[in-house]
Motif scaffolding. Structure first.
Motif, mmCIF file in Angstrom:
data_model
loop_
_atom_site.group_PDB
_atom_site.id
_atom_site.type_symbol
_atom_site.label_atom_id
_atom_site.label_comp_id
_atom_site.label_asym_id
_atom_site.label_seq_id
_atom_site.Cartn_x
_atom_site.Cartn_y
_atom_site.Cartn_z
ATOM 1 N N UNK A 88 0.805 -1.221 0.000
ATOM 2 C CA UNK A 88 0.000 0.000 0.000
ATOM 3 C C UNK A 88 0.841 1.275 0.000
ATOM 4 N N UNK A 89 2.155 1.149 -0.184
ATOM 5 C CA UNK A 89 3.045 2.311 -0.160
ATOM 6 C C UNK A 89 3.167 2.992 -1.516
ATOM 7 N N UNK A 90 2.299 2.677 -2.452
ATOM 8 C CA UNK A 90 2.292 3.360 -3.730
ATOM 9 C C UNK A 90 3.191 2.753 -4.788
ATOM 10 N N UNK A 91 3.760 1.592 -4.530
ATOM 11 C CA UNK A 91 4.655 0.988 -5.511
ATOM 12 C C UNK A 91 3.954 0.011 -6.431
ATOM 13 N N UNK A 92 2.633 -0.099 -6.320
ATOM 14 C CA UNK A 92 1.840 -0.971 -7.178
ATOM 15 C C UNK A 92 2.414 -2.388 -7.216
ATOM 16 N N UNK A 120 5.324 -4.085 6.475
ATOM 17 C CA UNK A 120 4.410 -3.312 7.304
ATOM 18 C C UNK A 120 3.420 -2.490 6.515
ATOM 19 N N UNK A 121 3.714 -2.192 5.265
ATOM 20 C CA UNK A 121 2.804 -1.422 4.428
ATOM 21 C C UNK A 121 1.914 -2.275 3.543
#
Length: 129
Positions: A88-92, A120-121
């Protein structure tokens, strides 16, 4: 006497098999850190809803060690289980797991060596058809 021993062994074998079977509608994921030897498992409902790794692995060895892992494996599931680990950290970054052909995944994508990855993300979600 021998018959009762065989009967008791058979009943014990069936009882062990029953407890090892997955609970309908639930999936268990085990996260490993092959460098430290730490591993933990968590069970979620197979309802398609995302569950944060930090929530489901809180107060486990993996959680207490900073949510770092090298691989993930479904350990209780059905043939129709379909799961995803999503960063969910935006790295798809999505890791697909299922009950038929892919119930193990290397978390960093490099199967040649265990590289610790912060999870953790991530969220984890499953469904069953």
């Amino acid at each position: 006497m021998q018959f009762s021993t065989i009967l008791a062994s058979t009943v014990l074998a069936f009882a062990t098999g029953i407890t090892a079977a997955p609970t309908p509608g639930q999936v268990t994921l085990r996260i490993f850190n092959d460098q430290s030897g730490i591993n933990s498992e968590a069970t979620i409902a197979a309802d398609g809803k995302p569950n944060y790794i930090t929530t489901i692995f809180a107060n486990t060895a993996i959680g207490n060690a900073g949510f770092v892992g090298t691989s993930a494996q479904l350990v209780q599931f059905s043939d129709t289980t379909k799961c995803t680990l999503v960063n969910q950290n935006g790295w798809n970054w999505t890791i697909e797991l299922d009950g038929r052909s892919k119930n193990f995944a290397d978390l960093d994508g490099d199967v040649t060596k265990p590289i610790p990855t912060w999870i953790g993300g991530f969220t984890f979600q499953c469904s069953q058809a």
